[in-house]
Design a protein around this motif. Structure first.
Motif, PDB file in Angstrom:
ATOM      1  N   ASP A 148       0.864  -1.177   0.000  1.00  0.00           N
ATOM      2  CA  ASP A 148       0.000   0.000   0.000  1.00  0.00           C
ATOM      3  C   ASP A 148       0.902   1.228   0.000  1.00  0.00           C
ATOM      4  OD1 ASP A 148      -1.779   2.030   0.400  1.00  0.00           O
ATOM      5  OD2 ASP A 148      -2.820   1.102   2.076  1.00  0.00           O
ATOM      6  N   VAL A 149       0.991   1.887  -1.154  1.00  0.00           N
ATOM      7  CA  VAL A 149       1.826   3.071  -1.307  1.00  0.00           C
ATOM      8  C   VAL A 149       0.909   4.279  -1.414  1.00  0.00           C
ATOM      9  CG1 VAL A 149       3.700   4.142  -2.606  1.00  0.00           C
ATOM     10  CG2 VAL A 149       3.452   1.646  -2.616  1.00  0.00           C
ATOM     11  N   GLY A 150       1.121   5.282  -0.575  1.00  0.00           N
ATOM     12  CA  GLY A 150       0.271   6.459  -0.620  1.00  0.00           C
ATOM     13  C   GLY A 150       1.004   7.698  -0.174  1.00  0.00           C
ATOM     14  N   PRO A 151       0.467   8.864  -0.517  1.00  0.00           N
ATOM     15  CA  PRO A 151       1.123  10.112  -0.129  1.00  0.00           C
ATOM     16  C   PRO A 151       1.165  10.292   1.385  1.00  0.00           C
ATOM     17  CG  PRO A 151      -1.014  10.542  -1.161  1.00  0.00           C
ATOM     18  CD  PRO A 151      -0.772   9.081  -1.266  1.00  0.00           C
ATOM     19  N   ALA A 152       2.278  10.811   1.867  1.00  0.00           N
ATOM     20  CA  ALA A 152       2.429  11.062   3.300  1.00  0.00           C
ATOM     21  C   ALA A 152       1.475  12.174   3.724  1.00  0.00           C
ATOM     22  CB  ALA A 152       3.873  11.453   3.612  1.00  0.00           C
ATOM     23  N   LYS A 153       0.805  11.977   4.822  1.00  0.00           N
ATOM     24  CA  LYS A 153      -0.145  12.975   5.312  1.00  0.00           C
ATOM     25  C   LYS A 153       0.586  14.260   5.675  1.00  0.00           C
ATOM     26  CE  LYS A 153      -3.515   9.635   6.999  1.00  0.00           C
ATOM     27  NZ  LYS A 153      -4.208   9.063   8.160  1.00  0.00           N
ATOM     28  N   GLY A 154      -0.007  15.368   5.265  1.00  0.00           N
ATOM     29  CA  GLY A 154       0.567  16.662   5.596  1.00  0.00           C
ATOM     30  C   GLY A 154       1.723  17.080   4.714  1.00  0.00           C
ATOM     31  N   HIS A 155       2.021  16.282   3.661  1.00  0.00           N
ATOM     32  CA  HIS A 155       3.120  16.605   2.758  1.00  0.00           C
ATOM     33  C   HIS A 155       2.560  16.790   1.352  1.00  0.00           C
ATOM     34  CE1 HIS A 155       6.624  15.617   5.422  1.00  0.00           C
ATOM     35  NE2 HIS A 155       5.641  15.045   6.100  1.00  0.00           N
ATOM     36  N   ALA A 156       2.356  18.003   0.948  1.00  0.00           N
ATOM     37  CA  ALA A 156       1.858  18.266  -0.400  1.00  0.00           C
ATOM     38  C   ALA A 156       2.984  18.042  -1.406  1.00  0.00           C
ATOM     39  CB  ALA A 156       1.354  19.700  -0.499  1.00  0.00           C
ATOM     40  N   PRO A 157       2.662  17.587  -2.613  1.00  0.00           N
ATOM     41  CA  PRO A 157       3.705  17.444  -3.635  1.00  0.00           C
ATOM     42  C   PRO A 157       4.320  18.797  -3.959  1.00  0.00           C
ATOM     43  CG  PRO A 157       1.511  17.139  -4.584  1.00  0.00           C
ATOM     44  CD  PRO A 157       1.333  17.221  -3.110  1.00  0.00           C
ATOM     45  N   ARG A 158       5.611  18.777  -4.300  1.00  0.00           N
ATOM     46  CA  ARG A 158       6.334  20.013  -4.565  1.00  0.00           C
ATOM     47  C   ARG A 158       6.830  20.050  -6.004  1.00  0.00           C
ATOM     48  NH1 ARG A 158       7.847  18.285   0.349  1.00  0.00           N
ATOM     49  NH2 ARG A 158       9.768  17.335  -0.402  1.00  0.00           N
ATOM     50  N   LEU A 159       7.069  21.258  -6.481  1.00  0.00           N
ATOM     51  CA  LEU A 159       7.616  21.499  -7.810  1.00  0.00           C
ATOM     52  C   LEU A 159       8.876  22.333  -7.639  1.00  0.00           C
ATOM     53  CD1 LEU A 159       4.284  22.560  -9.566  1.00  0.00           C
ATOM     54  CD2 LEU A 159       5.207  20.245  -9.302  1.00  0.00           C
ATOM     55  N   GLU A 160       9.983  21.890  -8.258  1.00  0.00           N
ATOM     56  CA  GLU A 160      11.251  22.606  -8.118  1.00  0.00           C
ATOM     57  C   GLU A 160      11.935  22.711  -9.467  1.00  0.00           C
ATOM     58  OE1 GLU A 160      13.915  20.845  -5.316  1.00  0.00           O
ATOM     59  OE2 GLU A 160      12.535  21.066  -3.614  1.00  0.00           O
ATOM     60  N   GLY A 161      12.681  23.790  -9.651  1.00  0.00           N
ATOM     61  CA  GLY A 161      13.514  23.924 -10.828  1.00  0.00           C
ATOM     62  C   GLY A 161      13.033  24.998 -11.781  1.00  0.00           C
ATOM     63  N   ALA A 162      13.824  25.218 -12.810  1.00  0.00           N
ATOM     64  CA  ALA A 162      13.562  26.285 -13.772  1.00  0.00           C
ATOM     65  C   ALA A 162      12.292  26.008 -14.563  1.00  0.00           C
ATOM     66  CB  ALA A 162      14.749  26.423 -14.727  1.00  0.00           C
ATOM     67  N   GLY A 163      11.351  26.941 -14.499  1.00  0.00           N
ATOM     68  CA  GLY A 163      10.117  26.794 -15.249  1.00  0.00           C
ATOM     69  C   GLY A 163       8.972  26.201 -14.461  1.00  0.00           C
ATOM     70  N   ALA A 164       9.178  25.925 -13.169  1.00  0.00           N
ATOM     71  CA  ALA A 164       8.082  25.403 -12.345  1.00  0.00           C
ATOM     72  C   ALA A 164       7.100  26.494 -11.950  1.00  0.00           C
ATOM     73  CB  ALA A 164       8.641  24.734 -11.091  1.00  0.00           C
ATOM     74  N   GLU A 165       7.503  27.752 -12.119  1.00  0.00           N
ATOM     75  CA  GLU A 165       6.649  28.869 -11.725  1.00  0.00           C
ATOM     76  C   GLU A 165       5.348  28.844 -12.538  1.00  0.00           C
ATOM     77  OE1 GLU A 165       9.616  29.174 -13.167  1.00  0.00           O
ATOM     78  OE2 GLU A 165      10.975  29.721 -11.546  1.00  0.00           O
ATOM     79  N   GLY A 166       4.256  29.121 -11.863  1.00  0.00           N
ATOM     80  CA  GLY A 166       2.963  29.134 -12.532  1.00  0.00           C
ATOM     81  C   GLY A 166       2.309  27.774 -12.636  1.00  0.00           C
ATOM     82  N   CYS A 167       2.977  26.731 -12.162  1.00  0.00           N
ATOM     83  CA  CYS A 167       2.408  25.377 -12.175  1.00  0.00           C
ATOM     84  C   CYS A 167       1.956  25.017 -10.765  1.00  0.00           C
ATOM     85  CB  CYS A 167       3.428  24.360 -12.669  1.00  0.00           C
ATOM     86  SG  CYS A 167       3.987  24.644 -14.355  1.00  0.00           S
ATOM     87  N   LYS A 168       1.044  24.092 -10.669  1.00  0.00           N
ATOM     88  CA  LYS A 168       0.563  23.632  -9.360  1.00  0.00           C
ATOM     89  C   LYS A 168       0.390  22.130  -9.375  1.00  0.00           C
ATOM     90  CE  LYS A 168      -4.318  24.379 -10.494  1.00  0.00           C
ATOM     91  NZ  LYS A 168      -5.574  25.044 -10.094  1.00  0.00           N
ATOM     92  N   ALA A 169       0.457  21.539  -8.189  1.00  0.00           N
ATOM     93  CA  ALA A 169       0.301  20.093  -8.031  1.00  0.00           C
ATOM     94  C   ALA A 169      -0.788  19.816  -7.009  1.00  0.00           C
ATOM     95  CB  ALA A 169       1.619  19.463  -7.578  1.00  0.00           C
ATOM     96  N   SER A 170      -1.619  18.831  -7.293  1.00  0.00           N
ATOM     97  CA  SER A 170      -2.679  18.438  -6.365  1.00  0.00           C
ATOM     98  C   SER A 170      -2.781  16.919  -6.347  1.00  0.00           C
ATOM     99  CB  SER A 170      -4.020  19.055  -6.782  1.00  0.00           C
ATOM    100  OG  SER A 170      -4.374  18.644  -8.097  1.00  0.00           O
ATOM    101  N   ILE A 171      -3.371  16.402  -5.281  1.00  0.00           N
ATOM    102  CA  ILE A 171      -3.541  14.952  -5.130  1.00  0.00           C
ATOM    103  C   ILE A 171      -5.025  14.630  -5.151  1.00  0.00           C
ATOM    104  CG2 ILE A 171      -3.203  12.968  -3.603  1.00  0.00           C
ATOM    105  CD1 ILE A 171      -0.743  14.349  -2.487  1.00  0.00           C
ATOM    106  N   GLY A 172      -5.369  13.567  -5.888  1.00  0.00           N
ATOM    107  CA  GLY A 172      -6.753  13.108  -5.910  1.00  0.00           C
ATOM    108  C   GLY A 172      -6.821  11.652  -6.329  1.00  0.00           C
ATOM    109  N   GLU A 173      -8.000  11.066  -6.237  1.00  0.00           N
ATOM    110  CA  GLU A 173      -8.196   9.679  -6.655  1.00  0.00           C
ATOM    111  C   GLU A 173      -8.025   9.566  -8.166  1.00  0.00           C
ATOM    112  OE1 GLU A 173     -12.023   8.337  -5.419  1.00  0.00           O
ATOM    113  OE2 GLU A 173     -11.275   7.613  -3.491  1.00  0.00           O
TER     114      GLU A 173
END
Length: 198
Positions: free
Chosen positions: A153-178
């Protein structure tokens, strides 16, 4: 949360995790995901995995014969990578990536493997490299980390939102869902996935 004792045999090697479809998970992994950008495209996925306490104890006893609660030694980390991690390449490290509805290929080998102890839990950090960079501005990118057999059972850690790093990540967003497009375990489980859009 109660977690059943993992048979000691399963700690040798970790590839056995993906070998059998059972009626429920036997190993639990919480993950933290960072999408790495270069020139506005996603090129790699840095991941931190944290295993449940029972499985951690089994691996530390059977694979590295860890002698105390102190930090892992370099030789122990190398043995974990060789004996309990490297075969996961045959399962894509449980990674599933899509650009729109098209699967994205991953390099067979990962980069920057590390292992450590967080209290009583074994933790890995490593980076999965995409075979070709993908542009989230051309369409949403979906990233799932799961075992198709639902043995792990692999799942996202509670309280840890996915992150975006590096050149060109600006203006992008990450979300978790089913992920209702990719059910697992005979269609009975909708695993979580990370969606990145810009």
């Amino acid at each position: 949360m109660f977690r059943p004792q993992v048979p000691t045999l399963l700690a040798l090697p970790l590839c056995l995790l993906a070998g059998s479809a059972e009626s429920h998970p036997h190993v639990w992994v919480d993950y933290d995901l960072t999408a790495l950008f270069e020139q506005g495209r996603i090129v790699a996925l840095r991941q931190d995995w944290s295993f449940d306490e029972d499985f951690s104890a089994s691996v530390l006893t059977d694979v590295v014969k860890h002698r105390s609660k102190g930090p892992l030694l370099p030789g122990e980390v190398a043995k974990l990578e060789r004996s309990a991690f490297s075969n996961l390449k045959n399962y894509g490290y449980f990674n599933h990536v899509w650009a729109g509805d098209k699967p994205v290929a991953l390099d067979k080998d990962v980069k920057d493997f590390e292992a450590r102890l967080d209290g009583d839990r074994l933790a890995y950090r490593f980076t999965v490299v995409l075979s070709q960079p993908v542009d989230p501005r051309a369409g949403a990118i979906r990233i799932g980390i799961w075992d198709d057999t639902y043995y792990v059972d692999v799942g996202p850690a509670k309280g840890h939102a996915p992150r975006l790093e590096g050149a060109g990540a600006e203006g992008c967003k990450a979300s978790i869902g089913e992920d209702k497009k990719h059910p697992i375990y005979f269609g009975s489980v909708f695993p979580p996935s990370v969606q990145i859009s810009c």
